[in-house]
Design an enzyme around this catalytic site. Structure first.
Site, mmCIF file in Angstrom:
data_model
loop_
_atom_site.group_PDB
_atom_site.id
_atom_site.type_symbol
_atom_site.label_atom_id
_atom_site.label_comp_id
_atom_site.label_asym_id
_atom_site.label_seq_id
_atom_site.Cartn_x
_atom_site.Cartn_y
_atom_site.Cartn_z
ATOM 1 N N ASP A 316 0.843 -1.187 0.000
ATOM 2 C CA ASP A 316 0.000 0.000 0.000
ATOM 3 C C ASP A 316 0.884 1.244 0.000
ATOM 4 O OD1 ASP A 316 -2.588 -0.939 -0.105
ATOM 5 O OD2 ASP A 316 -2.662 -1.333 2.040
ATOM 6 N N ASP A 353 -6.152 25.493 11.714
ATOM 7 C CA ASP A 353 -6.318 24.293 10.886
ATOM 8 C C ASP A 353 -5.633 23.115 11.588
ATOM 9 O OD1 ASP A 353 -6.539 22.354 8.988
ATOM 10 O OD2 ASP A 353 -5.556 23.469 7.380
ATOM 11 N N PHE A 386 -10.619 24.875 9.450
ATOM 12 C CA PHE A 386 -10.856 24.261 8.148
ATOM 13 C C PHE A 386 -12.223 23.586 8.141
ATOM 14 C CE2 PHE A 386 -10.826 20.549 5.374
ATOM 15 C CZ PHE A 386 -10.510 21.147 4.158
ATOM 16 N N MET A 392 -11.680 25.742 3.123
ATOM 17 C CA MET A 392 -10.746 26.812 3.458
ATOM 18 C C MET A 392 -10.576 26.885 4.968
ATOM 19 S SD MET A 392 -11.628 30.104 1.036
ATOM 20 C CE MET A 392 -13.267 30.306 1.711
ATOM 21 N N SER A 393 -9.473 27.496 5.378
ATOM 22 C CA SER A 393 -9.294 27.909 6.769
ATOM 23 C C SER A 393 -8.713 29.316 6.714
ATOM 24 C CB SER A 393 -8.348 26.958 7.511
ATOM 25 O OG SER A 393 -7.034 27.042 6.974
ATOM 26 N N ASP A 533 -4.848 -4.075 6.095
ATOM 27 C CA ASP A 533 -5.438 -3.922 7.423
ATOM 28 C C ASP A 533 -6.950 -3.740 7.386
ATOM 29 O OD1 ASP A 533 -5.596 -1.425 6.341
ATOM 30 O OD2 ASP A 533 -4.463 -0.397 7.904
ATOM 31 N N ASP A 537 -9.299 -5.419 2.212
ATOM 32 C CA ASP A 537 -8.059 -6.117 1.861
ATOM 33 C C ASP A 537 -8.168 -7.631 2.051
ATOM 34 O OD1 ASP A 537 -6.583 -3.800 1.221
ATOM 35 O OD2 ASP A 537 -6.162 -3.428 3.343
#
Length: 695
Positions: A316, A353, A386, A392-393, A533, A537
Site C-alpha cells: 500500500d 487548521d 478548516f 478553506m481555513s 489492514d 483487503d
C-alpha cells in the site's frame, strides 16, 4: 507479552541452558526421537555399541574396551547434542510463551443487554463470553476478549500484546477497529463485539504458535528430511555390506582381520547426515523466534518459507511507501509578493487548521523562514477552522476598535478563486502554470489570499519515507519486484511510484482489482506477498502466498492473513521477506556444510578400518593420523562436537546478503562447501594429536 529485556536474552542464558539440557535427556525417549529418523538411527547405534562395550568388558576379547566405551560415549553425546539444539530453540519459544501466559487472567466484563453505551449491563467473567456478545469497556477497564469496536473511539494501551506502552486509537467503522483481550482502555469508552470464544483468542493462538514443540514441519523441511533419510538408508546398506566384504577379503589375501562392529557403527554415524539432521528442527523454530523478536507472529511455518521465496511484493502507498499525510514542501509566491510574505500569511491562515496538512504548513514556515506561530487572543483575531464545506481555513486579524485589518484565507485553488473574485479581485494567470505543474507531479496545490489579492501557492505532497528507495533497490538486486497499490488517480500514483523507485503500480485500486492483480502474478509463477489492514483487503490477503495483516486492522483482515504484525508497521513486510530468505539460506548452508564434512571422514575411517587387509589404503591417510583407533575416535568426536559448535549459527541464522541468487550461491558454496571440506581435516588432525597425548 515479552518485554524488550526478555526479547534480548541470548542463547547462553544460564536458566535457558539448564532447562534445555534437562529437556534434551527427556527427548532421548525413542517415542520422542522418532520424529527425527536420522538421529533415532544414531541412538540405536549407541545402544548397540554400549552393549558391545559391556560384552567386551566381560569376555575380554576383541577390541579394547576403552575404545568401544569411548566410541559409545561420543555416540550418545552426538544424540544429546542434537536433542539439546532442538530443546534450546524450543526453550526460547516457551520462555516467550510463558511471558504471554502471565498476561492472561480472568477479567470481569460489562456485558450489555442492548448494544448501546448507556444501556444496562451485567458483570460476567471473561471465560463466560462467547462470540457475538456485546460488552462495554470504559476508561481504566481491561478488554475482556478479542473483539471489534462497533461504537465509539478510545485510547488503548496495548503493552500486553506489543510490549509498547504508547497508547493507540481504536475506533468503530474503520480499519483500526480490532481490539485484543488483555489490553487496557485508558480514555473514553467503546462498545465491543466479541469475535472469539475462550481458548480461541489471538493471545491463545500466539502462545501455541510461539511454543516450538507445537510447530508443524514445513513442506521444505519434510522434503529435506526425506532426502536425509534416503541418504542414511544408502549409507546403512553400504556399511552393512562392508562386514561380509571384509570377511571375504581377509580370507582371500590371507592377512588382516575383518571390520569390527564398533568400527562399522562409527563409519555409519560419521557418514550419515547427522549434522543437518540434528540442527534442522532448531533452524525452523529459531526462524519463528526471530520473527517474534520483531513483534511478528507467523501463523504457520509455511508462511515464513513462502516469504523466503517471494518475488513480488504488493505494498500500500499510504503508510508504507509514504507517511500517509500530505505535507507542505514549497511556497510559490504570486507576482508582486515575496516568499516570506506568503509563508507568514499561510502560517497565519493555518493556526486554526488542525489537519495534518495545516500543521505541516506551520512547521515548514518555521523551519524555512524561522517564523514562529503567533499567539492571538479572541479580541485580536477571529479564527476560521478548516471546513469541508468551504474547503478553506483562515484568520481575520482585528484592530483595537474591532475592525478587520487583515483577512487571510488558505484552501483549495477553486475555493480561493471564488473567494477572491467575491471580494473584487482576480486569480493571477501566472499562478495557473504552477497549479498545473503541481497537479501533474501528483501533488496538491493550496492557494493563499489576503482579501482580493492572491499571495501564492503552497505545494502539498505525499512525502516518500526516507530510506525506502534504498530498500527497494536491495529487493530489486535479489530479483524481487515491488508493486505499489493506491487509490490515487493514475497521475498522482505515477509521480509517487517514480519518486519511490517502485517497479510498477496499480492506481485507483478497488478490492477486486487487488485480487485480480495477485492472481495474474500467481498464474505467471510468481510468489506474491501483500500487506493489508482493512476489510476490503481481506480477499486479496486470502489469495496472497504471504499475507501480512496489521494487528490494528479489522477482524476479517486478520483472519485472512497468515502473518500478524503486532506493531502494525506495513514496512515490516520487507523484514519478513529477509527473515524468510535467511531461514532458507541457513538450512541450505548447513546442509551443504554437513554433506561436505563427509569427505574428510572418508580419509580418516576407511584407511583405518581396512588397512590391515589392504595396506595400500594407507596412502589415503593424508592427515597422517597416528593409528586406526585414534583415527576412528577423532572422526567420531569431531562428528559430535561440530553440532553444538553450529547451534549458535542455526539459531541466529546465516547473514542475509542482498545480492543476485547466482552470486549468493557461489558465495555460500565457497564458504560452507569448501569450509565444510576443510574444517574436518583440521579438526580431526587436532583431535588425533590430543588423543595421543592423553592415551
Amino acid at each position: 507479552m515479552a518485554t524488550s529485556k526478555e526479547k534480548s536474552k541470548g542463547i547462553y542464558d544460564p536458566k535457558l541452558l539448564r532447562t534445555a539440557l534437562m529437556d534434551s535427556f527427556k527427548k532421548l525417549d525413542p517415542r520422542s526421537l522418532w520424529r527425527n529418523p536420522v538421529m533415532l538411527s544414531v541412538e540405536i547405534m549407541s545402544v548397540i555399541t554400549t552393549i558391545n562395550f559391556f560384552i567386551n568388558m566381560i569376555v575380554g576379547k576383541g577390541e579394547p574396551a576403552w575404545f568401544t566405551g569411548t566410541v559409545s560415549t561420543w555416540l550418545w553425546l552426538t544424540v544429546i547434542f542434537a536433542t539439546f539444539a532442538e530443546s534450546l530453540a524450543e526453550g526460547r519459544g516457551r520462555a516467550r510463551a510463558d511471558s504471554m501466559k502471565k498476561t492472561q487472567k480472568e477479567i470481569i466484563a460489562k456485558k450489555l443487554k442492548k448494544p448501546e453505551p448507556g444501556g444496562e449491563y451485567e458483570l460476567v467473567p471473561s471465560t463466560k463470553l462467547r462470540k457475538g456478545d456485546i460488552i462495554l469497556v470504559e476508561a481504566n477497564d481491561l478488554i475482556a476478549s478479542d473483539g471489534e469496536v462497533i461504537t465509539g473511539a478510545a485510547l488503548v494501551n496495548e503493552a500486553a500484546v506489543t510490549g509498547e506502552s504508547a497508547p493507540v486509537v481504536r475506533e468503530s467503522g474503520g480499519d483500526r477497529s480490532a481490539v485484543t483481550g488483555g489490553t487496557k482502555v485508558i480514555a473514553n469508552r467503546i462498545v465491543v463485539r466479541i469475535t472469539a470464544n475462550p481458548g480461541e483468542t489471538f493471545l491463545d493462538r500466539m502462545i501455541s504458535l510461539v511454543e516450538g514443540a507445537k510447530r508443524r514441519k514445513t513442506p521444505n523441511e519434510i522434503a529435506l528430511e526425506v532426502l536425509l533419510i534416503a541418504l542414511t538408508i544408502v549409507f546403512f546398506l553400504v556399511v552393512l555390506n562392508l562386514k561380509p566384504l571384509s570377511l571375504y577379503s581377509a580370507k582371500a589375501v590371507g592377512q588382516g582381520h575383518p571390520v569390527t562392529l564398533t568400527v562399522l557403527v562409527a563409519l555409519f554415524v560419521c557418514l550419515a547426515p547427522t549434522t543437518i539432521a540434528a540442527l534442522l528442527p532448531a533452524i525452523g523454530i529459531a526462524g519463528m523466534d526471530r520473527l517474534f523478536q520483531k513483534n511478528v507472529i507467523a501463523l504457520s511455518g509455511r508462511a515464513i518459507e513462502a516469504a523466503g521465496d517471494v518475488n513480488v511484493l504488493l505494498l500500500d502507498k499510504t503508510g508504507t511507501i509514504t507517511f500517509g499525510n500530505r505535507m507542505a514542501t514549497e511556497f510559490i509566491p504570486a507576482p508582486m509578493f515575496t516568499t516570506d510574505h506568503l509563508a507568514e500569511a499561510a502560517q497565519l491562515a493555518s493556526l486554526a487548521d488542525e489537519t495534518p496538512e495545516g500543521r505541516s504548513i506551520v512547521v515548514l514556515a518555521k523551519e524555512k523562514f524561522g517564523l514562529r506561530a503567533q499567539s492571538l487572543t479572541d479580541s485580536q483575531a477571529r479564527f476560521m477552522p478548516f471546513s469541508v464545506l468551504t474547503r478553506m481555513s483562515g484568520i481575520d486579524v482585528l484592530d483595537p476598535d474591532g475592525s478587520v485589518s487583515l483577512s487571510v484565507r488558505k484552501g483549495a485553488v477553486d475555493a480561493i478563486r471564488s473567494y477572491v473574485e467575491a471580494n473584487g479581485g482576480s486569480f493571477p494567470a501566472q499562478l495557473n502554470e504552477s497549479v498545473d505543474a503541481i497537479s501533474r507531479s501528483g501533488g496538491t496545490p493550496l492557494a493563499v489570499a489576503d482579501g482580493q489579492f492572491v499571495l501564492g501557492i503552497v505545494h502539498l505532497k505525499d512525502v516518500v519515507k526516507g530510506g525506502i528507495k534504498e530498500r527497494f533497490a536491495e529487493l530489486r538486486s535479489i530479483g524481487i519486484k515491488t508493486v505499489m497499490i493506491t487509490g490515487d488517480n493514475p497521475l498522482t500514483a505515477a509521480a509517487i511510484a517514480a519518486e519511490a523507485k517502485v517497479d510498477d503500480f496499480l492506481a485507483q485500486a478497488k478490492p477486486e482489482d487487488k485480487l485480480k492483480l495477485i492472481r495474474e502474478y500467481q498464474q505467471q509463477g510468481y510468489m506474491v506477498a501483500m500487506t493489508g489492514d482493512g476489510t476490503n483487503d481481506a480477499p486479496a490477503l486470502a489469495q496472497a502466498d504471504v499475507a501480512v495483516a496489521m494487528n490494528t486492522g479489522t477482524q476479517p483482515a486478520r483472519e485472512a492473513a497468515n502473518i500478524i504484525d503486532l506493531d502494525s508497521n506495513p514496512t515490516k513486510l520487507l523484514d519478513i521477506v529477509e527473515i524468510g530468505k535467511q531461514i532458507l539460506m541457513t538450512r541450505g548452508n548447513l546442509t551443504t556444510f554437513s554433506i561436505a564434512n563427509d569427505v574428510a571422514k572418508y580419509f580418516a575411517i576407511i584407511p583405518a578400518a581396512l588397512c590391515t587387509i589392504y595396506p595400500q589404503l594407507l596412502v589415503l591417510n593424508i592427515m597422517h593420523l597416528s593409528n586406526p583407533y585414534s583415527a576412528i575416535l577423532s572422526a567420531v568426536i569431531f562428528n559430535a562436537i561440530i553440532i553444538p559448535l553450529l547451534v549458535p549459527l542455526a539459531l541466529k541464522g546465516t547473514r542475509y546478503r542482498p545480492m543476485p541468487a547466482e552470486k549468493l550461491l557461489i558465495h555460500n558454496l565457497f564458504v560452507y562447501g569448501l569450509g565444510g571440506i576443510l574444517a574436518p581435516f583440521v579438526g580431526i588432525k587436532l583431535l588425533d594429536l590430543l588423543i595421543n597425548v592423553l592415551i
